[in-house]
Design a protein around this motif. Structure first.
Motif, PDB file in Angstrom:
ATOM      1  N   TYR A  40       0.816  -1.218   0.000  1.00  0.00           N
ATOM      2  CA  TYR A  40       0.000   0.000   0.000  1.00  0.00           C
ATOM      3  C   TYR A  40       0.851   1.269   0.000  1.00  0.00           C
ATOM      4  O   TYR A  40       0.431   2.293  -0.544  1.00  0.00           O
ATOM      5  CB  TYR A  40      -0.916   0.013   1.226  1.00  0.00           C
ATOM      6  CG  TYR A  40      -1.832  -1.171   1.348  1.00  0.00           C
ATOM      7  CD1 TYR A  40      -2.993  -1.260   0.590  1.00  0.00           C
ATOM      8  CD2 TYR A  40      -1.546  -2.210   2.236  1.00  0.00           C
ATOM      9  CE1 TYR A  40      -3.842  -2.351   0.704  1.00  0.00           C
ATOM     10  CE2 TYR A  40      -2.395  -3.303   2.366  1.00  0.00           C
ATOM     11  CZ  TYR A  40      -3.533  -3.370   1.597  1.00  0.00           C
ATOM     12  OH  TYR A  40      -4.367  -4.459   1.722  1.00  0.00           O
TER      13      TYR A  40
ATOM     14  N   GLU B 231      -1.005   2.322  -4.947  1.00  0.00           N
ATOM     15  CA  GLU B 231      -2.177   3.114  -4.579  1.00  0.00           C
ATOM     16  C   GLU B 231      -2.984   3.524  -5.805  1.00  0.00           C
ATOM     17  O   GLU B 231      -4.219   3.439  -5.804  1.00  0.00           O
ATOM     18  CB  GLU B 231      -1.750   4.362  -3.798  1.00  0.00           C
ATOM     19  CG  GLU B 231      -2.925   5.245  -3.414  1.00  0.00           C
ATOM     20  CD  GLU B 231      -2.534   6.440  -2.569  1.00  0.00           C
ATOM     21  OE1 GLU B 231      -3.407   7.288  -2.305  1.00  0.00           O
ATOM     22  OE2 GLU B 231      -1.349   6.537  -2.164  1.00  0.00           O
TER      23      GLU B 231
ATOM     24  N   ARG C 196      -2.475   0.796   4.794  1.00  0.00           N
ATOM     25  CA  ARG C 196      -3.654   0.068   4.323  1.00  0.00           C
ATOM     26  C   ARG C 196      -4.925   0.899   4.458  1.00  0.00           C
ATOM     27  O   ARG C 196      -5.699   1.041   3.500  1.00  0.00           O
ATOM     28  CB  ARG C 196      -3.804  -1.238   5.099  1.00  0.00           C
ATOM     29  CG  ARG C 196      -5.005  -2.101   4.698  1.00  0.00           C
ATOM     30  CD  ARG C 196      -5.245  -3.167   5.749  1.00  0.00           C
ATOM     31  NE  ARG C 196      -6.204  -4.181   5.334  1.00  0.00           N
ATOM     32  CZ  ARG C 196      -6.811  -5.017   6.169  1.00  0.00           C
ATOM     33  NH1 ARG C 196      -6.545  -4.936   7.470  1.00  0.00           N
ATOM     34  NH2 ARG C 196      -7.672  -5.912   5.748  1.00  0.00           N
TER      35      ARG C 196
END
Length: 608
Positions: free
Chosen positions: A389, A395, A430
């Protein structure tokens, strides 16, 4: 030459097909498996130029006209045994020849797009030696604009597909299915006017009143346009001929949400699909400059506390989960609609009312089929297991995948929920990254619940998702629980004492099951055979029956599917948890599930 770009993300745009004029490029293509990505490193090796090595006065190390032949759509892995485990750069080449009439038809409307219905994984495209664009967006439709002047009597289209597993991608380097690479779905050239409707998605049904499947409803049409100038010269017109409904709205930009209010309709219901024709027109100064037609349905999903409702009625979800892998000894991606229909037909034999399309977006033909058949659908992006992440590339892939999946599915009445993750773990960034993606899809399609499938450890005789502390739990409207009691933990002898904790949100069992290799000796006391698989299912189904407020369950999975993680002598590269073998041979547990679905349906009818 340029790529038509999505303004918000910079990725290749989503161009809806609808009934638009298009030229299929499916069929035989030239293909070369390049494990180094070598071609294109220097001018003498630019594969996309299509040079003839015999005619050149310098050594050219490739010949697109001598490439081996491969079928599109389809993965490369199952088309030649040497390519089975190949994960690298796959070069596709096709020479396209048009006569004068074909050129006029292709160019006649004004604009031309190359539309790739789905690719695994990253894509680069060249047309006549000029780069059209590149994108890293797996499984989802991509479109690249080609200048009409670049379309000649003879053309060379070259596409490089990068199917490597890399840490920043979704899924990442390790996952429990086979990495089928290539142009896995159809390829086509699409013609549009200069000013056109790029996307139209009906969604957001809200029932005002209903009686016997007929209802008065409100809803929303989300429209996006390309090529129009700001001003007051344009209008959008929506017509539902069967309902004698027409609405015309002036445009002030290239996006518009049109409210449909107080329409009397027959509802689209699970098991009873009712679809209507919809016509959407772009009008300029009184003249229609573009028109598309769609088939839409009116369905409302609501959720309250731990209950889930469709069209105001409580629903018990009898699901089948599967991979987009065709029946047959070799597996592979579907190569046509008949492969898709064979899988859905098999799933429907169980009496299911919804499909979990895991763990990545499927082709739109799946959604159209489910629209027509009255099957609900869980769609999903491949945020799976370990995800980086904190990598900005990751992303953006997550965000763009979520947005594109909802753009693709928003107009389909079959959609039950949008799933954003499966069995993911708590890693840095996350919550922030996934929160951004959840926020985006809820703005695009607020009437459809967002979900994810979670693991929950077995503690104190119970599976309890809420006790785990998943940072993304707050973003989901309904909860998926993957648990493999009897197979992993707890052992089957302890399942009669097991519990599932249903919290304050609707909860589905999204995965459970056990491997049952066809041909293994039957022994209910030992794992790895069809009899023990059946015994585990029976104990699991008893657990579901005694779980109050459970919203449904979904066995994993419809058919045995390829996975290189599965390497013992019972599996040999296949995950054997299917209700049927890879070729479709039914295991005893198939009838067990079928009987349990019938029992659940009868119980819901009695409850009603």
């Amino acid at each position: 030459m340029n790529s038509e770009q999505d303004k918000s993300s910079g990725i290749a745009a989503y161009l809806q097909l609808n009934d638009r004029q298009s030229l299929s490029l499916d069929g035989q293509w030239g293909f070369y498996a390049d494990n180094m990505g070598a071609f294109g490193l220097k001018r003498s090796r630019n594969i996309f130029e299509g040079l003839n090595p015999v005619e050149e006065d310098r050594a050219v190390e490739y010949d697109v006209d001598a490439f081996e032949q491969i079928s599109v759509p389809g993965d490369w892995n199952t088309q030649k045994k040497e390519w089975l485990l190949f994960e690298g750069f796959g070069w596709y080449a096709r020479r396209l020849k048009f006569n004068q009439r074909e050129l006029e038809e292709l160019k006649g409307l004004g604009r031309i797009f190359l539309r790739l219905d789905g690719v695994n994984y990253a894509t680069e495209v060249w047309w006549n030696g000029e780069k059209v664009g590149e994108v890293e967006l797996p499984f989802l439709p991509l479109s690249f604009e080609i200048e009409p002047d670049a379309c000649q009597a003879e053309n060379l289209l070259v596409i490089r597909v990068d199917a490597r597993r890399l840490p920043h991608r979704i899924p990442s380097e390790k996952y429990d299915w086979f990495n089928y690479g290539g142009l896995i779905r159809s390829v086509r050239l699409v013609s549009t006017p200069h000013e056109f409707i790029a996307h139209a998605g009906y969604h957001g049904t809200r029932i005002l009143s209903q009686q016997s499947g007929e209802a008065s409803v409100n809803g929303t049409y989300a429209l996006q346009f390309q090529g129009i100038a700001n001003g007051t010269d344009y209008e959008a017109r929506i017509t539902l001929p069967e309902l004698s409904y027409t609405q015309t709205v002036s445009l002030t930009g290239d996006e518009l949400n049109v409210a449909l209010e107080g329409i009397d309709v027959q509802l689209w219901q699970p098991g009873k699909a009712r679809l209507y024709a919809a016509e959407i027109e772009l009008v300029k100064n009184g003249t229609v400059v573009d028109k598309i037609t769609q088939r839409i349905g009116f369905k409302e999903v609501t959720w309250r506390d731990a209950e889930l409702f469709v069209n105001g009625d409580p629903i018990y979800l009898k699901g089948i989960a599967l991979h987009e892998e065709r029946l047959g000894e070799e597996g592979g991606k579907p190569r046509g609609l008949e492969d898709v229909r064979a899988l859905i037909d098999l799933a429907q034999e169980t009496g299911c009312n919804y499909l979990r399309l895991a763990h990545y977006p499927y082709g739109e033909e799946w959604l159209r089929e489910c629209d027509e058949r009255g099957l609900l659908v869980w769609d999903e992006i491949p945020v799976y297991w370990e995800i980086t992440y904190a990598d900005a590339r990751t992303e953006e892939i997550i965000y763009n995948s979520a947005v594109r999946m909802v753009e693709l599915s928003r107009g389909h009445p079959c959609i039950l929920c949008h799933a954003m993750a499966n069995e993911t773990w708590e890693l840095p960034e996350r919550k922030r990254v996934m929160g951004r993606a959840f926020d985006a899809i809820k703005k695009l399609d607020p009437s459809i619940p967002a979900t994810a499938a979670f693991n929950a450890p077995y503690r104190d005789n119970a599976y309890d998702v809420e006790s785990v502390g998943h940072s993304i739990y707050e973003f989901v409207d309904i909860v998926g629980l993957n648990e493999y009691g009897g197979w992993y933990n707890p052992p089957v002898k302890e399942l009669p004492d097991a519990r599932i904790v249903v919290g304050n949100k609707p909860l589905l069992i999204t995965e459970f099951g056990a491997a049952g290799p066809v041909g293994a000796d039957y022994n209910a006391e030992k794992l790895w055979n069809c009899e023990s698989q059946k015994r585990i299912y029976e104990e699991q189904l008893a657990l579901f029956e005694r779980t109050e407020k459970l919203s449904g369950w979904t066995p994993w999975a419809l058919k045995d599917f390829r996975s290189t993680l599965r390497a013992n002598g019972f599996q040999r590269g296949w995950n054997r948890k299917g209700l049927v073998s890879q070729s479709g041979e039914k295991k005893p547990v198939f009838e067990t599930v079928k009987a349990a679905f019938a029992k659940a349906e009868a119980a819901l009818a009695n409850r009603g």
